[in-house]
Design a protein around this motif. Sequence first.
Motif, mmCIF file in Angstrom:
data_model
loop_
_atom_site.group_PDB
_atom_site.id
_atom_site.type_symbol
_atom_site.label_atom_id
_atom_site.label_comp_id
_atom_site.label_asym_id
_atom_site.label_seq_id
_atom_site.Cartn_x
_atom_site.Cartn_y
_atom_site.Cartn_z
ATOM 1 N N VAL A 80 0.824 -1.218 0.000
ATOM 2 C CA VAL A 80 0.000 0.000 0.000
ATOM 3 C C VAL A 80 0.856 1.266 0.000
ATOM 4 O O VAL A 80 0.668 2.148 -0.853
ATOM 5 N N THR A 109 1.082 3.878 -3.137
ATOM 6 C CA THR A 109 0.690 5.268 -2.882
ATOM 7 C C THR A 109 1.822 6.223 -3.226
ATOM 8 O O THR A 109 1.601 7.292 -3.813
ATOM 9 N N THR A 122 -2.455 4.095 -5.867
ATOM 10 C CA THR A 122 -2.930 3.289 -4.727
ATOM 11 C C THR A 122 -3.712 2.073 -5.201
ATOM 12 O O THR A 122 -3.680 1.007 -4.566
ATOM 13 N N GLU A 123 -4.385 2.201 -6.367
ATOM 14 C CA GLU A 123 -5.182 1.103 -6.906
ATOM 15 C C GLU A 123 -4.344 -0.119 -7.265
ATOM 16 O O GLU A 123 -4.859 -1.225 -7.412
ATOM 17 N N ALA A 182 -2.032 -1.540 -5.427
ATOM 18 C CA ALA A 182 -1.490 -2.237 -4.259
ATOM 19 C C ALA A 182 -1.780 -3.732 -4.305
ATOM 20 O O ALA A 182 -0.910 -4.561 -4.005
#
Length: 489
Positions: free
Chosen positions: A103, A107, A112-113, A115
């Motif tokens: 994560v 980020t 972030t998608e 992760a």
Amino acid sequence: MAPIHGLKAVTTNVGWSVLSKTATFGLKFVTVPILARLLSPEQFGAVAVALTVVQFLAMIGGAGLTSALIVAKDDDIDIVHSVFWANLAMAMAMSLIIYLAAVPLATAMGATEAAGLLRIMAFLIPIQLSGDIAYCILAKRMNFSRDAMWSTISESIAAVVAVAMAYLGYGVWALVVQLFSSAIIRLVGLYFASGYMPRAIMHPRKLVPLLSFSSGVMGSEIANFVTFQSPMIVISRVLGLGDAGAYSVSNRFASIPNQVVLSAVMGVLFPAFSVMGGDRKRRSDALMLSTQVTTVLLAPAMFGLWAVAEPAMLVIFGREWVHAWPVLGLLAFSKALVTPCSTFIPYLKGTGHGRVLFWSAVIRAILTTGAVGLAAAHGGLVEAMIALCVVNAVTLIGYSYVVFRVDKIPFFRGLMTSSKSMISALVMAVCVRLLLQALDGRIENAVLELAIGALVGGVLYALLLLLTERSLLRKLLGLVAARRSGAAA
């Protein structure tokens, strides 16, 4: 490892490698546009961001030990086993780091998608590093035909699986399965081809002599990785996943000619230069000939793609991606500018100039990251690609100066000899671009426009090559004739 005598072994192995890469990337030439039509820019961007993290940590995990293993004079099998277990231990540690820190890593890269994808793709690292040991054994034997065969098989099967999954609606998982399928098949194939089986033998002391070479190689490889991957990170953070996807698709396609030739040539030239490093004349002749030949092959492909980028984007990728045609064109142009540098990295690596290689790579990485970052922040994706072109023009001059000074070749003579066909290709591409602009509005069919550009460009470049590179063509014809007479004898 048996010594390399003359140019025959090098050209034979380059031939096998080029044949493999041509088949592999020829398939990608077909599958990348198909996947681009079935998947979204955001999906391509998410996978590209996750893969960037995985590849970077995989490189650190290898620690340059496999490269050191290739140039090592000692053929002690215990050293091979020790490198295998050291690589595997590092690979598992890197995979664990990625899994636990997925994560914050995603980020930090503005995605972030990605992760969840990052956690899954972390398991690629042990697969890749385990296969590197078997590849090293084949490289020391200069047996690139086996590697070529298994690379072609693995990439072909993986590409077919990816297209099928994308067509059936599996979305981003098609790209993930493609990566794992290719890595696993190649791993099994290389171990079968090399005949190597790991044994429970680990002698840390035997790794010490490899560390001095491997540390320099690792540093330069990290810097090179930053050079090639930092634009993706910068674009993802500053401009978003949509632009990152457009960059990823354009870069995948624009890199196909480079990967066909360079990945094949560099893999062979590194061990070849390491053997002929003490013979300056032989080394210099090999450097200049390999540089000229790769430039003759790559420069027209890359500059030509810049010239026909607009109709090519529409025909190959479809209307959803047509807005990205300037990105495709500028990426191709930037890669064309450094085609004479294609043999410089394996030359510096193979002749033991690790410190020169390291600092050259670091300076290039800083320039690339800084220029693309500033251009993206104050402009957009197109401005970032223009900045990349400027950096690569500076890189051409800088790398040429460093390598020709190391090999004691006069700078301007070496630069003109290595860049002559690149200049011819640029002239050809500008003429094609002007022709297509003159025909704008008169030809409504993009396929016909692309065909006209390719035909005119091919004929014009052939004429320019005959005018400017007659001595090189005579030399290549002489090598072909010598090989044929040797085969007949």
